[in-house]
Design a protein around this motif. Structure first.
Motif, PDB file in Angstrom:
ATOM      1  N   SER A  19      44.004  37.934  36.582  1.00  0.00           N
ATOM      2  CA  SER A  19      43.462  38.676  35.441  1.00  0.00           C
ATOM      3  C   SER A  19      44.090  38.243  34.118  1.00  0.00           C
ATOM      4  CB  SER A  19      43.681  40.177  35.649  1.00  0.00           C
ATOM      5  OG  SER A  19      45.075  40.461  35.780  1.00  0.00           O
ATOM      6  N   TRP A  20      45.330  37.710  34.164  1.00  0.00           N
ATOM      7  CA  TRP A  20      46.009  37.322  32.931  1.00  0.00           C
ATOM      8  C   TRP A  20      45.681  35.888  32.493  1.00  0.00           C
ATOM      9  CZ3 TRP A  20      48.554  33.302  35.022  1.00  0.00           C
ATOM     10  CH2 TRP A  20      49.034  33.426  36.341  1.00  0.00           C
ATOM     11  N   GLN A  21      44.933  35.139  33.306  1.00  0.00           N
ATOM     12  CA  GLN A  21      44.580  33.774  32.917  1.00  0.00           C
ATOM     13  C   GLN A  21      43.632  33.812  31.732  1.00  0.00           C
ATOM     14  OE1 GLN A  21      43.929  30.967  36.130  1.00  0.00           O
ATOM     15  NE2 GLN A  21      42.154  30.109  35.055  1.00  0.00           N
ATOM     16  N   LYS A  22      43.834  32.921  30.764  1.00  0.00           N
ATOM     17  CA  LYS A  22      43.082  33.002  29.511  1.00  0.00           C
ATOM     18  C   LYS A  22      41.692  32.394  29.591  1.00  0.00           C
ATOM     19  CE  LYS A  22      47.149  33.224  26.502  1.00  0.00           C
ATOM     20  NZ  LYS A  22      47.869  32.608  25.358  1.00  0.00           N
ATOM     21  N   THR A  23      41.524  31.317  30.366  1.00  0.00           N
ATOM     22  CA  THR A  23      40.224  30.646  30.431  1.00  0.00           C
ATOM     23  C   THR A  23      39.866  30.344  31.884  1.00  0.00           C
ATOM     24  OG1 THR A  23      41.093  28.383  30.303  1.00  0.00           O
ATOM     25  CG2 THR A  23      40.732  29.540  28.222  1.00  0.00           C
ATOM     26  N   TYR A  45      35.788  35.559  60.371  1.00  0.00           N
ATOM     27  CA  TYR A  45      36.044  36.210  59.088  1.00  0.00           C
ATOM     28  C   TYR A  45      37.496  35.948  58.710  1.00  0.00           C
ATOM     29  CZ  TYR A  45      31.522  38.480  59.258  1.00  0.00           C
ATOM     30  OH  TYR A  45      30.168  38.705  59.292  1.00  0.00           O
ATOM     31  N   MET A  46      37.667  35.247  57.584  1.00  0.00           N
ATOM     32  CA  MET A  46      38.999  34.843  57.136  1.00  0.00           C
ATOM     33  C   MET A  46      39.567  35.851  56.153  1.00  0.00           C
ATOM     34  SD  MET A  46      38.883  32.194  58.949  1.00  0.00           S
ATOM     35  CE  MET A  46      37.937  30.783  59.507  1.00  0.00           C
ATOM     36  N   ALA A  47      40.875  36.045  56.226  1.00  0.00           N
ATOM     37  CA  ALA A  47      41.549  36.905  55.264  1.00  0.00           C
ATOM     38  C   ALA A  47      41.503  36.258  53.883  1.00  0.00           C
ATOM     39  CB  ALA A  47      43.003  37.127  55.686  1.00  0.00           C
ATOM     40  N   GLY A  48      41.195  37.057  52.885  1.00  0.00           N
ATOM     41  CA  GLY A  48      41.152  36.553  51.519  1.00  0.00           C
ATOM     42  C   GLY A  48      41.645  37.598  50.528  1.00  0.00           C
ATOM     43  N   LEU A  49      41.822  37.170  49.303  1.00  0.00           N
ATOM     44  CA  LEU A  49      42.162  38.049  48.184  1.00  0.00           C
ATOM     45  C   LEU A  49      41.134  37.824  47.094  1.00  0.00           C
ATOM     46  CD1 LEU A  49      46.017  37.372  47.926  1.00  0.00           C
ATOM     47  CD2 LEU A  49      44.871  39.150  49.264  1.00  0.00           C
ATOM     48  N   TRP A  50      40.923  38.838  46.252  1.00  0.00           N
ATOM     49  CA  TRP A  50      39.961  38.682  45.174  1.00  0.00           C
ATOM     50  C   TRP A  50      40.488  39.294  43.884  1.00  0.00           C
ATOM     51  CZ3 TRP A  50      36.879  42.886  43.103  1.00  0.00           C
ATOM     52  CH2 TRP A  50      37.082  44.112  43.739  1.00  0.00           C
ATOM     53  N   SER A  51      39.838  38.966  42.796  1.00  0.00           N
ATOM     54  CA  SER A  51      40.279  39.474  41.500  1.00  0.00           C
ATOM     55  C   SER A  51      39.081  39.699  40.595  1.00  0.00           C
ATOM     56  CB  SER A  51      41.247  38.493  40.823  1.00  0.00           C
ATOM     57  OG  SER A  51      40.540  37.348  40.358  1.00  0.00           O
ATOM     58  N   VAL A  52      39.329  40.464  39.533  1.00  0.00           N
ATOM     59  CA  VAL A  52      38.336  40.712  38.485  1.00  0.00           C
ATOM     60  C   VAL A  52      38.872  40.079  37.206  1.00  0.00           C
ATOM     61  CG1 VAL A  52      37.102  42.458  37.151  1.00  0.00           C
ATOM     62  CG2 VAL A  52      37.639  42.888  39.559  1.00  0.00           C
ATOM     63  N   TRP A  53      38.097  39.181  36.594  1.00  0.00           N
ATOM     64  CA  TRP A  53      38.571  38.450  35.416  1.00  0.00           C
ATOM     65  C   TRP A  53      37.560  38.550  34.283  1.00  0.00           C
ATOM     66  CZ3 TRP A  53      36.679  34.353  32.531  1.00  0.00           C
ATOM     67  CH2 TRP A  53      37.591  33.730  31.662  1.00  0.00           C
ATOM     68  N   ARG A  54      38.082  38.762  33.073  1.00  0.00           N
ATOM     69  CA  ARG A  54      37.280  38.700  31.862  1.00  0.00           C
ATOM     70  C   ARG A  54      37.986  37.817  30.851  1.00  0.00           C
ATOM     71  NH1 ARG A  54      36.370  44.111  33.403  1.00  0.00           N
ATOM     72  NH2 ARG A  54      34.136  44.706  33.415  1.00  0.00           N
ATOM     73  N   PRO A  81      30.213  41.139  31.451  1.00  0.00           N
ATOM     74  CA  PRO A  81      30.272  41.115  32.920  1.00  0.00           C
ATOM     75  C   PRO A  81      31.507  40.340  33.394  1.00  0.00           C
ATOM     76  CG  PRO A  81      28.065  40.560  32.158  1.00  0.00           C
ATOM     77  CD  PRO A  81      28.954  40.575  30.940  1.00  0.00           C
ATOM     78  N   PRO A  82      32.252  40.890  34.344  1.00  0.00           N
ATOM     79  CA  PRO A  82      33.442  40.203  34.835  1.00  0.00           C
ATOM     80  C   PRO A  82      33.085  39.065  35.775  1.00  0.00           C
ATOM     81  CG  PRO A  82      33.092  42.182  36.103  1.00  0.00           C
ATOM     82  CD  PRO A  82      32.036  42.177  35.029  1.00  0.00           C
TER      83      PRO A  82
END
Length: 252
Positions: free
Chosen positions: A72-76, A141-150, A159-160
């Motif tokens: 989420s903290w990534q700028k681009t 079904y593989m374990a994963g992680l996800w994020s919301v980015w704007r 829209p994120p």
């Protein structure tokens, strides 16, 4: 590691298979596909509470996500895609330590690809693509992680971008002959615990899968057509005997 995979079932059928709501309608997806690669738009399974009834139990949902987690903290959007994360260290890595707390997902796959080095002692060794897939034709079904980015400074009306990464672990059993890492395969009995958005997952879920899980996976030599991301189609997952294509060597 896992940098290429196949999933050939329509999201609506995947949703029915895993008892989830399909929220991918209107999303540009690059699946189903036989040669899914990082930065493309994939399908992931999450569990979330209803906005209207936040006290209700979380429900499974299929969502379209970019393969390559964006903190989420990534700028681009630019930068190396974080398409894999080591299960052993996700709790400590800045890019993943927030996601492991409450944004865990499942990434459905028919199988994944690896490349086995045939001539380790030469400058440019030839490689045999291999396809790892359940012997009985079922799905993993593989374990994963996800994020919301704007984008930085964007308001909530923008829209994120949802993005995801596949967790990897030490290879188990015969899969160790292919690569020292493999995707973290989860079994249906732990899906709810892994997806639970209300608390941390049991650290035992981050351990390598049991030997019997690995032994149910076929290691199938396939065509070098899979080397090019632009190639796709069922011929990519068909067995091709090593050495049968021009320029190939036998694994023996």
């Amino acid at each position: 590691m896992c940098g290429r995979y196949a999933v050939t079932t329509d999201p609506a059928l995947l949703a029915a298979e895993i008892d989830a709501e399909d929220e991918t309608e209107g999303t540009a997806l690059d699946v189903p596909g036989y040669n899914v690669a990082p930065t493309t738009n994939i399908v992931a399974v999450v569990a979330r509470h209803s906005r209207e009834q936040p006290d209700d139990a979380p429900t499974r949902r299929l969502r379209g996500m970019r393969w390559g987690l964006l903190p989420s903290w990534q700028k681009t959007l630019s930068g190396p895609p974080l398409f894999n994360a080591r299960a052993e260290s996700v709790a400590e890595k800045p890019a993943f330590r927030n996601a492991i707390k409450s944004k865990r997902c499942l990434i459905p796959m028919d199988g994944w690809y690896e490349w086995q080095v045939l001539e380790p002692d030469v400058k440019k060794p030839r490689k045999q693509p291999l396809y790892m897939t359940p012997r009985d034709g079922t799905r993993m079904y593989m374990a994963g992680l996800w994020s919301v980015w704007r984008p930085a400074g964007a308001g909530l009306d923008v829209p994120p971008v949802l993005s995801a990464t596949v967790l990897t672990t030490d290879a188990v059993g015969p899969l160790r002959e292919v690569h020292d890492r493999m995707p973290l395969v989860l079994t249906p009995d732990v899906f709810d615990e892994w997806l639970n958005p209300d608390g941390a997952a049991d650290p035992l879920l981050l351990a390598p899968p049991a030997l019997d899980v690995a032994e149910r996976i076929e290691i199938r030599p396939v065509s070098t057509l899979v080397n090019a991301v632009a190639n796709t189609g069922p011929e990519l997952i068909e067995r091709v005997e090593p050495g049968s294509e021009p320029g190939q060597l036998s694994l023996l």
